[in-house]
Design a protein around this motif. Structure first.
Motif, mmCIF file in Angstrom:
data_model
loop_
_atom_site.group_PDB
_atom_site.id
_atom_site.type_symbol
_atom_site.label_atom_id
_atom_site.label_comp_id
_atom_site.label_asym_id
_atom_site.label_seq_id
_atom_site.Cartn_x
_atom_site.Cartn_y
_atom_site.Cartn_z
ATOM 1 N N PHE A 141 0.851 -1.188 0.000
ATOM 2 C CA PHE A 141 0.000 0.000 0.000
ATOM 3 C C PHE A 141 0.884 1.234 0.000
ATOM 4 N N ARG A 142 0.273 2.396 -0.135
ATOM 5 C CA ARG A 142 0.988 3.668 -0.060
ATOM 6 C C ARG A 142 0.567 4.409 1.209
ATOM 7 N N ARG A 150 4.731 0.817 0.690
ATOM 8 C CA ARG A 150 5.103 0.067 1.887
ATOM 9 C C ARG A 150 4.684 -1.389 1.726
ATOM 10 N N ALA A 151 5.344 -2.266 2.482
ATOM 11 C CA ALA A 151 5.025 -3.697 2.430
ATOM 12 C C ALA A 151 5.014 -4.262 3.841
ATOM 13 N N LEU A 152 3.906 -4.882 4.220
ATOM 14 C CA LEU A 152 3.782 -5.574 5.496
ATOM 15 C C LEU A 152 3.448 -7.036 5.232
ATOM 16 N N GLU A 153 3.825 -7.884 6.174
ATOM 17 C CA GLU A 153 3.398 -9.281 6.081
ATOM 18 C C GLU A 153 1.881 -9.308 6.065
ATOM 19 N N GLY A 183 3.379 1.597 8.278
ATOM 20 C CA GLY A 183 3.946 0.947 7.109
ATOM 21 C C GLY A 183 5.451 0.809 7.139
ATOM 22 N N GLU A 184 6.157 1.743 7.790
ATOM 23 C CA GLU A 184 7.613 1.697 7.802
ATOM 24 C C GLU A 184 8.154 0.713 8.826
ATOM 25 N N ALA A 244 7.471 -5.722 8.823
ATOM 26 C CA ALA A 244 7.601 -4.768 7.728
ATOM 27 C C ALA A 244 8.800 -5.137 6.861
ATOM 28 N N TYR A 245 8.678 -4.913 5.564
ATOM 29 C CA TYR A 245 9.736 -5.224 4.606
ATOM 30 C C TYR A 245 10.246 -3.933 3.962
ATOM 31 N N PRO A 246 11.562 -3.818 3.782
ATOM 32 C CA PRO A 246 12.096 -2.650 3.064
ATOM 33 C C PRO A 246 11.578 -2.625 1.629
#
Length: 313
Positions: free
Chosen positions: A33-34, A41-44, A75-76, A100-102
């Protein structure tokens, strides 16, 4: 444990600040998502509260909100920033965090760092410089990821096609390593070619396929006899659930046009027709007929890279 790598997990235009996007890449299930600043951003894709997929929730000012009990995650960092039923003097326990993923965004792709170690190195889409109109898409192919990469070397015509072009089984040299990829050239002819491809001495076209030794970004080019690009294509791939492969791609037609091309090619160019097709319905019988040839080298070179125990401790 395996070392990490950047993966092109989605097209930039598919990720927005309204609804999270569920993707699976290299065995990891993610919700993209943004945030309020517009950064991807990327989350599990799993709420730590009741394990509900976060991709079923919605994007809010503070991050990604789970659709089940309304927990919100930054998100970060992945930290839980809000739980609706907490009193004003209660704090959110730090253990309630999502992974969270970079992420990095470039060249029309959202890249996610998967695996161990700190994010490093160039992004797999580096060097992609589209000219004019782009053609893009995404899909899930019913082929395991390792097999998809192997077939891209052994028989790419099973996975994609260039308009008015027929790929051949004739390799123009042996596979070679270049810039972290196994690269193979094969002859190609215009579909209007009268003689069968096995009787052609000088192939008017060449298909160059570069399959990564790490990660999942495939580069494919259609070149003329002088090795001047006619079409360039990037395909981001990753292992999805149940033995399938996630795909997202971008490509374009170069300005160069050879002197001797079929009228169909010229007409399609003027009409703006897509110059290539990434196949989503892949014929199993065609895959079974393929000989295992250059992909032998790929399987050897793609063996997992392990972190020494002394570095992992």
């Amino acid at each position: 444990m395996t070392t990490g790598n950047w993966w092109a997990s989605a097209l930039s235009e598919a990720v927005n600040n309204k609804k999270p996007l569920a993707v699976a890449c290299d065995g990891e299930e993610l919700a993209l998502f943004r945030d309020a600043s517009g950064r991807a951003r990327a989350l599990e894709d799993r709420c730590p509260h009741r394990r509900v997929p976060l991709s079923l929730g919605c994007v809010v000012q503070g991050g990604l909100q789970c659709g089940y009990h309304g927990w919100t995650f930054d998100g970060e960092s992945g930290a839980c920033s809000d739980i609706p039923n907490l009193h004003g003097n209660e704090r959110v326990p730090p253990r309630h965090s999502a992974r969270a993923y970079p992420t990095r965004e470039a060249d029309g792709f959202v890249h996610v760092w998967l695996g161990e170690g700190e994010p490093q190195g160039t992004l797999p889409s580096t060097g992609y410089q589209p000219v004019g109109r782009e053609y893009s898409g995404s899909a899930i192919a019913s082929v395991p990821h390792d097999e998809y990469l192997a077939v891209m070397l052994d028989g790419p015509d099973c996975l994609l096609e260039f308009a008015h072009v027929r790929m051949t089984d004739f390799f123009l040299g042996d596979p070679r390593e270049e810039e972290g990829c196994l690269v193979l050239d094969r002859g190609a002819v215009w579909s209007t070619q009268v003689l069968p491809s096995q009787f052609v001495i000088d192939y008017p076209l060449m298909v160059r396929t570069a399959v990564p030794l790490r990660g999942g970004m495939i580069r494919v080019q259609l070149l003329d006899q002088e090795e001047i690009p006619l079409i360039s294509l990037l395909i981001g791939t990753g292992g999805n659930r149940r033995g399938t492969t996630s795909l997202c791609w971008r490509g374009f037609r170069h300005a160069h046009q050879p002197a001797k091309v079929p009228l169909r090619w010229r007409a399609a160019r003027r009409a703006g027709c897509p110059p290539f097709t990434v196949k989503t319905d892949i014929e199993g019988a065609a895959l079974a007929r393929l000989l295992v040839a250059p992909s032998r080298d790929l399987r050897q070179l793609r063996r997992p890279s392990l972190i020494p125990v002394r570095e992992a401790v």
